[in-house]
Design an enzyme around this catalytic site. Structure first.
Site, short mmCIF file in Angstrom:
data_model
loop_
_atom_site.label_atom_id
_atom_site.label_comp_id
_atom_site.label_asym_id
_atom_site.label_seq_id
_atom_site.Cartn_x
_atom_site.Cartn_y
_atom_site.Cartn_z
N GLY A 13 0.82 -1.21 0.00
CA GLY A 13 0.00 0.00 0.00
C GLY A 13 0.85 1.26 0.00
O GLY A 13 2.09 1.20 0.15
N ASP A 14 0.19 2.41 -0.24
CA ASP A 14 0.85 3.72 -0.23
C ASP A 14 1.94 3.85 -1.28
O ASP A 14 2.92 4.58 -1.09
CB ASP A 14 1.43 4.03 1.17
CG ASP A 14 0.38 3.98 2.25
OD1 ASP A 14 -0.78 4.32 1.95
OD2 ASP A 14 0.71 3.60 3.39
N LYS A 17 -0.72 5.21 -5.69
CA LYS A 17 -1.84 4.86 -6.61
C LYS A 17 -2.72 6.07 -6.88
O LYS A 17 -3.20 6.25 -8.00
CB LYS A 17 -2.69 3.72 -6.00
CG LYS A 17 -1.91 2.45 -5.75
CD LYS A 17 -2.72 1.43 -5.00
CE LYS A 17 -3.09 1.85 -3.59
NZ LYS A 17 -1.94 1.96 -2.67
N GLY A 41 -5.76 5.81 1.87
CA GLY A 41 -5.49 7.25 1.89
C GLY A 41 -4.68 7.54 0.65
O GLY A 41 -3.54 7.09 0.54
N HIS A 42 -5.27 8.24 -0.29
CA HIS A 42 -4.63 8.47 -1.59
C HIS A 42 -4.34 9.96 -1.75
O HIS A 42 -5.26 10.77 -1.75
CB HIS A 42 -5.53 7.96 -2.72
CG HIS A 42 -5.68 6.47 -2.71
ND1 HIS A 42 -6.40 5.77 -3.64
CD2 HIS A 42 -5.16 5.54 -1.88
CE1 HIS A 42 -6.33 4.48 -3.37
NE2 HIS A 42 -5.60 4.31 -2.29
N ARG A 143 -23.04 -13.17 5.89
CA ARG A 143 -24.43 -12.87 5.51
C ARG A 143 -25.16 -12.09 6.59
O ARG A 143 -26.38 -12.18 6.75
CB ARG A 143 -25.22 -14.15 5.13
CG ARG A 143 -24.94 -14.67 3.75
CD ARG A 143 -23.70 -15.52 3.58
NE ARG A 143 -23.28 -16.36 4.66
CZ ARG A 143 -23.56 -17.67 4.77
NH1 ARG A 143 -24.28 -18.25 3.85
NH2 ARG A 143 -23.09 -18.36 5.78
N THR A 300 -3.71 7.32 9.04
CA THR A 300 -3.54 7.20 10.49
C THR A 300 -2.40 8.03 11.04
O THR A 300 -2.27 8.16 12.26
CB THR A 300 -3.26 5.72 10.87
OG1 THR A 300 -2.08 5.31 10.14
CG2 THR A 300 -4.42 4.82 10.50
N GLY A 301 -1.55 8.57 10.16
CA GLY A 301 -0.41 9.36 10.62
C GLY A 301 0.73 8.53 11.20
O GLY A 301 1.74 9.07 11.66
P1 GDP Z 1 -1.48 5.61 -2.26
O1 GDP Z 1 -2.17 5.14 -1.04
O2 GDP Z 1 -0.91 4.48 -3.07
O3 GDP Z 1 -2.29 6.55 -3.12
O4 GDP Z 1 -0.22 6.45 -1.75
P2 GDP Z 1 -0.22 7.54 -0.55
O5 GDP Z 1 -0.81 8.78 -1.05
O6 GDP Z 1 -0.74 6.96 0.71
O7 GDP Z 1 1.34 7.69 -0.31
C1 GDP Z 1 2.20 8.09 -1.33
C2 GDP Z 1 2.94 9.34 -0.86
O8 GDP Z 1 4.01 9.61 -1.74
C3 GDP Z 1 2.08 10.58 -0.88
O9 GDP Z 1 2.48 11.43 0.15
C4 GDP Z 1 2.40 11.20 -2.23
O10 GDP Z 1 2.17 12.60 -2.29
C5 GDP Z 1 3.85 10.90 -2.35
N1 GDP Z 1 4.39 10.73 -3.68
C6 GDP Z 1 3.85 10.08 -4.75
N2 GDP Z 1 4.73 10.03 -5.77
C7 GDP Z 1 5.85 10.67 -5.33
C8 GDP Z 1 7.15 10.92 -5.89
O11 GDP Z 1 7.46 10.52 -7.00
N3 GDP Z 1 8.04 11.57 -5.11
C9 GDP Z 1 7.75 12.01 -3.86
N4 GDP Z 1 8.70 12.64 -3.18
N5 GDP Z 1 6.55 11.78 -3.29
C10 GDP Z 1 5.64 11.12 -4.02
P1 IMO Z 2 -3.79 2.63 0.50
O1 IMO Z 2 -4.93 2.45 -0.45
C1 IMO Z 2 -1.21 0.98 3.60
C2 IMO Z 2 -2.95 -1.98 6.28
C3 IMO Z 2 -3.08 -1.58 7.73
C4 IMO Z 2 -2.94 -2.92 8.39
C5 IMO Z 2 -3.67 -3.86 7.44
C6 IMO Z 2 -5.11 -4.14 7.82
O2 IMO Z 2 -3.64 4.01 1.02
O3 IMO Z 2 -2.53 2.07 -0.08
P2 IMO Z 2 -7.34 -2.71 7.73
O4 IMO Z 2 -7.69 -1.41 8.39
O5 IMO Z 2 -7.45 -2.69 6.25
O6 IMO Z 2 -8.06 -3.88 8.33
O7 IMO Z 2 -5.79 -2.93 8.10
O8 IMO Z 2 -3.65 -3.22 6.17
N1 IMO Z 2 -3.57 -1.06 5.30
C7 IMO Z 2 -2.89 -0.21 4.54
N2 IMO Z 2 -1.58 0.07 4.50
N3 IMO Z 2 -2.04 1.57 2.71
C8 IMO Z 2 -3.36 1.27 2.71
O9 IMO Z 2 -4.21 1.76 1.80
C9 IMO Z 2 -3.84 0.38 3.69
N4 IMO Z 2 -5.07 -0.11 3.97
C10 IMO Z 2 -4.89 -1.00 4.96
O10 IMO Z 2 -2.07 -0.68 8.11
O11 IMO Z 2 -1.57 -3.31 8.40
MG MG Z 3 -2.19 5.46 1.02
#
Ligand code: GDP
Ligand code: IMO
Ligand code: MG
Length: 428
Positions: A13-14, A17, A41-42, A143, A300-301
């Site tokens: 994740g993160d 996307k 969190g996107h 269900r 979640t920070g």
């Molecule tokens: P997602 O959950 O897959 O949408 O990703 P998140 O938004 O949770 O985390 C990705 C983080 O990387 C965010 O803070 C974006 O703003 C940042 N980000 C994405 N692409 C880049 C990049 O190429 N360089 C940097 N420095 N930050 C990026």
């Molecule tokens: P995005 O879309 C990163 C992780 C949680 C935990 C596990 C289960 O932003 O990439 P949950 O609340 O889904 O039951 O938690 O999955 N998790 C993520 N980690 N990015 C996410 O979403 C996540 N969604 C859930 O931290 O380990």
């Molecule tokens: Mg995220």
């Protein structure tokens, strides 16, 4: 024919996307979230503004784009409306948003149970986002769930809520909690149903119509493949499948409809929450990556755990999710790291593994086998083409291509929309 592209996270994740979905959404007619809820969190940056989306698809910054929250999602109505209000307060209004009548509703007791399950598991806790995701999907599978469409129909809501509380209240009481009052919840969720009504539709019909029209569709994955309920590091996973294969069932479309699968991949690895992470390391270099990459959870920070890129994980994701192209993110964050490691295999008690083992205890004992490449010191944030990359950055990316058997279609050198370089055009 318009392409139907799935954007998946190949790690935990993160991966970025949201950024890639927003970038590709400029050429899309429809953007769809198919699974998960506000555990996602996107983050999206453009015109010096930053937005964090949780439920709402990342196509909302393009007024003509249709945004769909499909049947595979789980939705907490209060948080959903809060997100709409927050967007409106920043001037983001007037977008087109459709919510499936079959998506499941995260109820207040799902939030309670998420906390209780985690608390009672103690050291075995998953480290969830505490958004009620697991208990809501558990109710769906057993269900006992309530669907968005039920909130619009007084009779259906009464039936479903009664059934749901009949199993949930005894569970809550066994944990020493007060039971929920049927009438109070019923009135509250009827009112929420009325607020939801303008958005609710049969999104499978909508999406199939769009496919028939030849529309360009983007499916925005949430989480990452290593958090997949089936193919991730179970039990340290989420409760849905973030794979491309899950998109057809989570949207009510044909499995033949998908044309491309973009695997969004950090140039290193991160993980938030519990669970084994073979390439994890914690030192000054990891701390530098965390600070430069702002690696703190969008939802979640929490500080994200840092690791080197793991080609075993990427090959696993390619296989289980049919990834066709890579988008490599946050390459700029690696500037200044003297040596970069790429995990190419695992050592499990002296045996070399090329694949992610299914047994979690085995996975937790895997030691990474690395190749090491020289880093670069040049700032990449102003780069706008492959040719401008320093030789060592090119070599790093080419090694990722060799190790995964996938071509890099996009790379990213900063959070802003403009800091995205495409090598391949997805939507003509
Ligand atoms: P997602 O959950 O897959 O949408 O990703 P998140 O938004 O949770 O985390 C990705 C983080 O990387 C965010 O803070 C974006 O703003 C940042 N980000 C994405 N692409 C880049 C990049 O190429 N360089 C940097 N420095 N930050 C990026
Ligand atoms: P995005 O879309 C990163 C992780 C949680 C935990 C596990 C289960 O932003 O990439 P949950 O609340 O889904 O039951 O938690 O999955 N998790 C993520 N980690 N990015 C996410 O979403 C996540 N969604 C859930 O931290 O380990
Ligand atoms: Mg995220």
């Amino acid at each position: 024919m318009g392409k139907r592209i799935v954007v998946v996270g190949t790690q935990w994740g993160d991966e970025g996307k949201g950024k890639i979905t927003d970038y590709l959404a400029a050429g899309a007619d429809v953007v769809v979230r198919s699974q998960g809820g506000n555990n996602a969190g996107h983050t999206i940056h453009f015109n010096h503004q930053k937005f964090a989306l949780h439920f709402i698809p990342s196509g909302v910054f393009f007024p003509k784009t249709k945004n769909v929250m499909a049947n595979g999602m789980v939705i907490e109505p209060n948080a959903f409306f809060q997100e709409l209000d927050d967007l409106a307060a920043r001037g983001v209004t007037g977008f087109r948003l459709f919510v499936s009548d079959r998506a499941h509703v995260i109820m207040p007791y799902h939030l309670d149970l998420d906390v209780l399950w985690e608390t009672f598991k103690g050291p075995l806790a998953v480290g969830t986002t505490k958004k009620g995701i697991g208990p809501c999907y558990a109710d769906k599978a057993s269900r006992n769930g309530i669907r968005v469409g039920d909130l619009l129909d007084p009779e259906a809501l009464a039936l479903r809520l009664r059934a749901s509380l009949s199993v949930t209240n005894p569970t809550l009481m066994s944990f020493g909690r007060e039971p929920y009052d049927f009438d109070v919840l019923y009135q509250k969720y009827r009112a929420l149903g009325d607020r939801l009504r303008p958005f609710v539709t049969d999104t499978s019909v909508l999406l199939n119509d769009e496919i028939d029209k030849g529309s360009r569709i983007l499916f925005e994955g949430a989480q990452g493949i290593m958090l997949c309920l089936d193919h991730g590091t179970y039990p340290y996973v989420t409760s849905s499948s973030p794979t491309a294969a899950s998109v057809p069932v989570n949207c009510g479309i044909s499995p033949m409809a998908i044309t491309d699968v973009v695997g969004v991949t950090k140039a290193y690895s991160t993980r938030v929450g519990g669970g084994a992470f073979p390439t994890e390391f914690e030192d000054a270099i990891a701390q530098g990556i965390r600070e430069r990459g702002h690696e703190y959870g969008t939802t979640t920070g929490r500080p994200r755990r840092i690791g080197w890129i793991d080609a075993v994980v990427l090959r696993h994701s390619r296989r289980v999710s049919g990834v066709t192209d890579l988008a490599i993110m946050l390459l700029d964050v690696l500037t200044g790291v003297p040596e970069l490691k790429i995990c190419i295999a695992y050592d499990l008690d002296g045996t070399l593994l090329k694949e992610v083992p299914g047994n979690y205890l085995h996975f937790s004992r895997c030691r990474p086998v690395y190749i090491t490449l020289p880093g670069w010191s040049e700032d990449l944030t102003g780069i706008r083409s492959w040719h401008e990359l320093p030789p060592n950055a090119k070599r790093y990316l080419e090694t990722i291509e060799q190790q995964t058997g996938l071509k890099i279609a996009i790379f990213s050198v900063g959070p802003d929309r403009s800091q995205t370089i495409d090598i391949k055009q997805f939507f003509e």
